[in-house]
Scaffold this motif. Structure first.
Motif, PDB file in Angstrom:
ATOM      1  N   GLU A   1       0.822  -1.210   0.000  1.00  0.00           N
ATOM      2  CA  GLU A   1       0.000   0.000   0.000  1.00  0.00           C
ATOM      3  C   GLU A   1       0.860   1.266   0.000  1.00  0.00           C
ATOM      4  O   GLU A   1       0.450   2.301  -0.531  1.00  0.00           O
ATOM      5  CB  GLU A   1      -0.961   0.010   1.193  1.00  0.00           C
TER       6      GLU A   1
ATOM      7  N   ASP B   1       1.669   1.756  -3.608  1.00  0.00           N
ATOM      8  CA  ASP B   1       0.472   2.175  -4.340  1.00  0.00           C
ATOM      9  C   ASP B   1       0.194   3.658  -4.125  1.00  0.00           C
ATOM     10  O   ASP B   1      -0.190   4.374  -5.062  1.00  0.00           O
ATOM     11  CB  ASP B   1      -0.736   1.350  -3.906  1.00  0.00           C
TER      12      ASP B   1
ATOM     13  N   ASP C   1       0.131   6.435  -7.072  1.00  0.00           N
ATOM     14  CA  ASP C   1      -1.055   7.264  -7.311  1.00  0.00           C
ATOM     15  C   ASP C   1      -0.658   8.743  -7.410  1.00  0.00           C
ATOM     16  O   ASP C   1      -1.139   9.467  -8.287  1.00  0.00           O
ATOM     17  CB  ASP C   1      -2.074   7.082  -6.181  1.00  0.00           C
TER      18      ASP C   1
END
Length: 260
Positions: free
Chosen positions: A141, A144, A148
């Motif tokens: 995460e 990620d 993003d």
């Protein structure tokens, strides 16, 4: 998996106040490539994909966090440790801490992606390589979130004042992989940030986040734009075709630079 070394801080490692940001990025990258090599069981020159094509650990994101109230000084013994903070293949996030007497003075995070050239000799297009690294993923995460924001910053931010236009020569700006070394984009950013405020109080990066979107070719023009807002600064590099290749968002701190 980690890498530890120590050294005496000297002139090659320092800038006008503490550890030189661009030098520290180089040291952190060396640490990152070392832990990647340990993970793959191969030295970087042996990083080949299933087709036998050379892979590279390309930096797509870099973060530096300085303790400017406690600068590293000449002759300090600096302990440097690099370890994985997250893995989501083909991406790896490493953190390198520079400590003096057990206290961190600088932390650098690098997000690297395994890529290879689509066309030999060109820095215009790369493809990701996913099929050779077997390390287990963890804390994906974190990666990620960075990816993003990497996508967001391709278009986010104002261009600001154009401070510098220079042609980038292969020598001395490129590395052995024939890419402009990622720390040199930061070095150029630091330079134009200083020029944009020359003659005012000294504000140095306390926390920088840098996002990389492309590379320049030998002899290509790079335009640098800076937007200052009190202690915050945005810096962008564009290639001569107007494509954004680098975006940096930085929180600065006023420091007392001693004259010598």
């Amino acid at each position: 998996m980690e890498r530890k070394i120590s050294f005496y801080a000297g002139m090659p490692h320092l800038d006008i106040h503490t550890l030189a940001e661009e030098w520290a990025f180089t040291a952190a990258a060396e640490g990152a490539w070392e832990v990647l090599s340990l993970s793959l069981g191969k030295r970087p020159s042996q990083w080949l994909d299933s087709r036998g094509d050379r892979m590279y650990g390309a930096v797509v994101y870099a973060q530096s966090v300085f303790d400017l109230d406690n600068p590293v000084l000449e002759d300090d013994v600096v302990e440097m440790e690099t370890r994985f903070e997250a893995i989501r293949k083909p991406h790896a996030l490493t953190v390198t801490s520079f400590r003096v007497n057990g206290t961190s003075r600088l932390d650098i995070r690098l997000l690297m992606t395994f890529v290879k050239r689509v066309e030999a000799g060109s820095n215009k297009k790369f493809s990701k390589v996913r099929d050779v690294w077997t390390e287990d993923d963890f804390a994906a995460e974190k990666i990620d979130d960075i990816l993003d924001r990497h996508h967001q910053y391709k278009d986010f931010g104002t261009a600001g004042e154009k401070v510098q236009s220079i042609r980038i020569p292969r020598v001395p700006e490129f590395n052995n992989a024939d890419l402009m070394y990622f720390r040199n984009y930061v070095r150029q950013a630091r330079g134009v940030e200083w020029l944009a405020r020359k003659g005012t109080e000294a504000k140095l990066p306390k926390k920088r986040e840098a996002f990389y979107f492309g590379n320049v070719n030998d002899g290509e023009l790079m335009n640098s734009h800076v937007t200052w807002d009190d202690h915050n600064v945005q810096t962008l590099h564009f290639n001569e075709g107007g494509k954004r290749i680098f975006f940096s968002e930085t929180e600065t701190q006023t420091v007392d630079v001693r004259l010598r």
